[in-house]
Write an enzyme that holds these catalytic residues in place. Structure first.
Site, mmCIF file in Angstrom:
data_model
loop_
_atom_site.group_PDB
_atom_site.id
_atom_site.type_symbol
_atom_site.label_atom_id
_atom_site.label_comp_id
_atom_site.label_asym_id
_atom_site.label_seq_id
_atom_site.Cartn_x
_atom_site.Cartn_y
_atom_site.Cartn_z
ATOM 1 C CG ASN A 65 40.077 -6.797 -0.937
ATOM 2 O OD1 ASN A 65 40.467 -7.953 -1.031
ATOM 3 N ND2 ASN A 65 39.091 -6.441 -0.129
ATOM 4 C CD GLU A 67 38.202 -3.603 3.213
ATOM 5 O OE1 GLU A 67 38.138 -3.618 4.458
ATOM 6 O OE2 GLU A 67 37.326 -4.079 2.477
ATOM 7 C CB CYS A 76 39.907 -2.611 -6.184
ATOM 8 S SG CYS A 76 38.592 -1.472 -5.764
ATOM 9 C CD GLU A 78 38.815 -5.765 -9.181
ATOM 10 O OE1 GLU A 78 39.289 -5.413 -8.068
ATOM 11 O OE2 GLU A 78 37.602 -5.913 -9.388
ATOM 12 C CB CYS A 115 34.443 -0.939 -8.212
ATOM 13 S SG CYS A 115 36.058 -0.151 -8.272
ATOM 14 C CB CYS A 118 38.574 -1.897 -11.002
ATOM 15 S SG CYS A 118 39.345 -1.844 -9.368
HETATM 16 ZN ZN LIG Z 1 37.660 -1.715 -7.885
#
Ligand SMILES: [Zn+2]
Length: 171
Positions: A65, A67, A76, A78, A115, A118
Site C-alpha cells: 500500500n 498512503e 491499496c 491490491e 476494501c 479493490c
Molecule cells: Zn483496497
C-alpha cells in the site's frame, strides 16, 4: 434485515484453511504478498498490506500500500499489484493473495480482506481473465488463511457485462 430473509447467512462465513492445505502455488503467492509487506508507505495508518497477483501463465506481481497526506489519494496494495501486472501486459489474473499487519495493535487473528474499491477492481479483471479470481487472505504469520473468490466477496457486482462492453481485446 427482513425477518423472513431469503439470504442464507451461512454463505458469509469465512472459510479458513490450514496453511498445509494450500497448494504450492497458493502458498508461494501468499509468500510473495508477505515479502513486500514491509515496503508499505504507511506513515498515516502504520497498517501494512502486501498483495500478490498470479496470472494464468504463472507470473506473479506483488505490491504494498502507498498512503498519501490526502487520504483519498492512497492506493491499496491490491490495486497497486494489479496495476503492475497490467502495465507488464499481464491481465489474465487468476488469483490474488492479500496479507496485512499493523504497528498499532498486536498480531491479528483476522485476515485482511480487500476494501470495496479493490473488490470492484479485482472483479473488473475477473471479467478480463474470464474466471472467478481466487482470493487468498492470510495473516502475516500465515497462522490464519482463508480462501475465497471475488464473486463470493462481491456478489451481484457491476462490471463490463452490465455495460455490454466487449473487453475481449484486453484478454
Ligand atoms: Zn483496497
Amino acid at each position: 434485515m427482513l425477518s423472513n430473509s431469503l439470504v442464507s447467512r451461512e454463505s458469509f462465513v469465512m472459510k479458513t484453511v490450514a496453511i498445509e492445505n494450500l497448494t504450492q502455488k497458493q502458498d508461494e503467492l501468499v509468500d510473495a504478498a508477505i515479502a513486500v509487506l514491509e515496503t508499505a508507505y504507511n506513515p498515516y495508518s502504520r497498517y501494512f498490506v502486501g498483495a500478490a497477483v498470479l496470472t494464468r501463465s504463472g507470473a506473479v506481481f506483488s505490491a504494498s500500500n502507498v498512503e498519501n497526506a490526502g487520504y483519498g489519494s492512497t492506493i491499496c496494495a491490491e490495486r497497486m499489484a494489479i496495476g503492475k501486472a497490467n502495465s507488464s501486459g499481464a491481465r489474465d489474473i487468476i488469483a490474488i493473495a492479500v496479507t496485512g499487519r499493523s504497528d498499532n495493535f498486536e498480531k491479528s487473528e483476522i485476515t485482511a480482506g480487500p476494501c470495496g474499491s479493490c473488490r470492484q477492481v479485482i472483479y473488473e479483471f475477473s471479467q478480463v481473465s474470464g474466471c472467478d479470481i481466487e482470493v487468498i487472505l492470510a495473516t502475516a504469520d500465515k497462522a490464519n488463511v482463508a480462501v475465497t473468490t471475488i464473486e463470493e466477496l462481491l456478489p451481484y457486482a457491476f462490471g463490463p457485462k452490465q455495460l455490454q462492453m466487449n473487453i475481449s481485446k484486453y484478454s
